[in-house]
Design an enzyme around this catalytic site. Structure first.
Site, short mmCIF file in Angstrom:
data_model
loop_
_atom_site.label_atom_id
_atom_site.label_comp_id
_atom_site.label_asym_id
_atom_site.label_seq_id
_atom_site.Cartn_x
_atom_site.Cartn_y
_atom_site.Cartn_z
CE LYS A 193 -1.75 2.90 2.42
NZ LYS A 193 -1.57 4.37 2.24
CD GLU A 268 13.14 3.60 8.10
OE1 GLU A 268 13.15 4.64 8.80
OE2 GLU A 268 13.15 3.60 6.86
CB CYS A 302 13.17 8.61 8.81
SG CYS A 302 13.87 7.48 7.63
CD GLU A 399 10.62 12.17 11.85
OE1 GLU A 399 9.55 11.58 12.05
OE2 GLU A 399 11.58 11.69 11.23
#
Ligand code: ADP
Length: 497
Positions: A193, A268, A302, A399
């Site tokens: 997906k 992750e 990331c 983040e």
């Protein structure tokens, strides 16, 4: 069908691809969503709609999982030799390479990233990952365990089965390949997906998968939203394993969703990676290196070096250097060959990143450079350096996923204390250490709690290097031999002699 206004600078093949009626790949066929619903895809450089793609929901997920289940349980994939599987994966790499420029253009229009960057980073890394994993297909082995003369024991490393994979929008093609390549090499069947913001390169890849000759149902590619398509995939009782890349927040939802049939999970997730410059560092390398650590891919990595720690003796010089680089970056549409930094991926990300900058300023941070929108259309944000930040500020803790770095100085010469500050985060994905002193470099590499430590470099990737997170940055590793553990089960066989 109506002509869709893609950028006039792209070649006609790319423009033709965008104007197609897009279909998802389920069971070897290109199909619309069962509901017939579609959703829009935008060019982030302009905010204009450039395509519509099917909106998969639970029924589509179920069709795809059923197809993958059949291809795994009784279909050709599990019976095919590892060598044949490896050859198909290699063929896919060749096809991708033959269409490299078209893929780089599609990625640029869909995600915003510079075409020139997609060409030299996303595409070569994707092609290499397929080839690296094609090689592994024939090298997944068990071992013999001679613990007693009375028994013969050995292990078999077997494919885990049907895998649901959910990916983000920052490296749309590369994230698809990081997921598909090892799963296929291990002998799994896949339902992928893709992110709703950036479905285009995966849909083009689906065509190459068919062209390469993968049997029906081995790879299924769905376009849809997180709640509508991602959640039913993560919950599906016939899925053996879910592999997710995305935010830590959604990662936690995936863990909950997977509990029904206790499917295996690899994650992750986010990061808030430190880049630490010691007083003896080669600043000619460290300044551009740490600037690129945060500004590469519009900061949407990331592992972006979003917390810059600089020893006080070189702080002013580094801050000046990084700010000069930030101020000089050519921001523009990714498809323009002169562009060095493109727009953020979406309006939502634009609002989020500018909101973070505002919150930092409200809490007392100062803007050394940038801090504002670039231009007046599209989702561009200026490369931004914040100073006078404090560890408890939101901009330092959370983040941002944009081109915003928080710079701080440190005075300590005690490595344990420097590392403690660098480790003061819920994340543990990556870090970089900049020094000429071998002992400092390797001591810091041990002290930092993250899955990757770079020394005098940042954002260096290879298919052979395992990548993943400590702490809330994830479970398991992508790439390298290690990723094969995500997609295999280990069986111990013991015979009495
Ligand atoms: P970002 O915040 O960077 O957009 P997300 O973690 O929200 O990242 O999204 C990463 C991927 O997870 C996307 O493919 C998205 O559609 C999917 N996703 C979002 N919410 C869910 C959910 N509740 N269940 C499963 N997948 C989800």
């Amino acid at each position: 069908m109506a002509t869709i206004p893609v950028d006039s600078r792209v070649n006609s093949k790319t423009a033709e691809f965008f104007s197609r009626q897009h279909r998802m790949l389920i069971d070897g066929r290109f199909v619309p969503a069962a509901s017939g619903k579609t959703f829009p895809v935008y060019n982030p450089a302009t905010g204009e709609e450039v395509a519509r793609v099917p909106e998969a929901e639970a029924e589509d997920v179920d069709r795809a999982v059923t197809a993958a289940r059949r291809a795994f349980d009784s279909g050709p994939w599990s019976r095919m030799s590892p060598s044949q599987r490896g050859q198909l994966i290699w063929k896919l790499a060749d096809l991708l390479e033959a269409n490299l420029d078209e893929f780089a253009e599609i990625e640029s229009l869909d995600n915003g990233k510079p075409f020139s960057v997609a060409r030299v980073a996303d595409l070569p890394l994707s092609i290499d990952m397929f080839r690296y994993m094609a090689g592994w297909a024939t090298k997944i082995t068990g071992s013999t365990l001679p613990f007693s003369d009375a028994f013969h024991s050995y292990t078999l490393r077997e494919p885990i089965g049907v895998v649901g994979q959910i990916i983000p929008w920052n490296f749309p093609l590369l994230m698809a390949v990081w997921k598909l390549a090892p799963a296929l090499a291990a002998g799994c069947c896949v339902v992928l997906k893709v992110a709703e913001q950036t479905p285009m390169t995966a849909l083009r890849l689906a065509e190459l998968i068919e062209q390469a000759g993968f049997p029906a149902g081995v790879v299924n590619i769905l376009t849809g939203y997180g709640e509508g398509a991602g959640a039913p995939l993560a919950e599906h009782p016939l899925v053996d394993k879910v592999a997710f890349t995305g935010s830590t927040e959604v990662g936690k939802l995936i863990v909950k969703a997977s509990a029904g049939n206790l499917k295996k999970v690899s994650l992750e997730l986010g990061g808030k990676s430190p880049a630490i410059i010691f007083p003896d560092a080669d600043l000619e390398r460290a300044i551009p290196g740490t600037a690129s650590a945060i500004f590469f891919n519009q900061g949407q990595c990331c592992c972006a070096g979003s917390r810059l720690f600089v020893h006080e003796s070189v702080y002013d010089k580094v801050l000046q250097g990084v700010s000069d680089i930030a101020g000089g970056i050519r921001v523009g549409a990714g498809i323009d060959p002169k562009t060095e930094m493109g727009p953020l991926v979406s309006e939502e990300q634009f609002d989020r990143v500018t909101g973070f900058i505002d919150s930092g300023v409200r809490e007392g941070a100062r803007v050394a450079v940038g801090g504002k929108r670039h231009g007046n259309r599209g989702y561009f944000v200026q490369p931004t350096v914040l100073t006078h930040t404090k560890p408890e500020m939101k901009v330092v803790r959370e983040e941002i996923f944009g081109p915003v770095v928080c710079a701080e100085s440190f005075s300590d010469s005690d490595l344990d204390r420097v590392a403690r500050e660098a480790n003061n985060t819920i994340y543990g994905l990556a870090a970089s250490v900049w020094t000429r002193d071998l002992s400092t470099a390797h001591k810091m590499a041990r002290l930092i709690r993250s899955g990757t430590v770079w020394i005098n470099c940042h954002n260096v990737f290879d298919a052979s290097l395992p990548f993943g997170g400590y702490k809330q940055s994830g479970w398991g590793r992508e790439m390298g031999e290690e990723v094969l553990h995500n997609y295999t089960e280990l069986k111990a066989v013991t015979a009495a002699l």
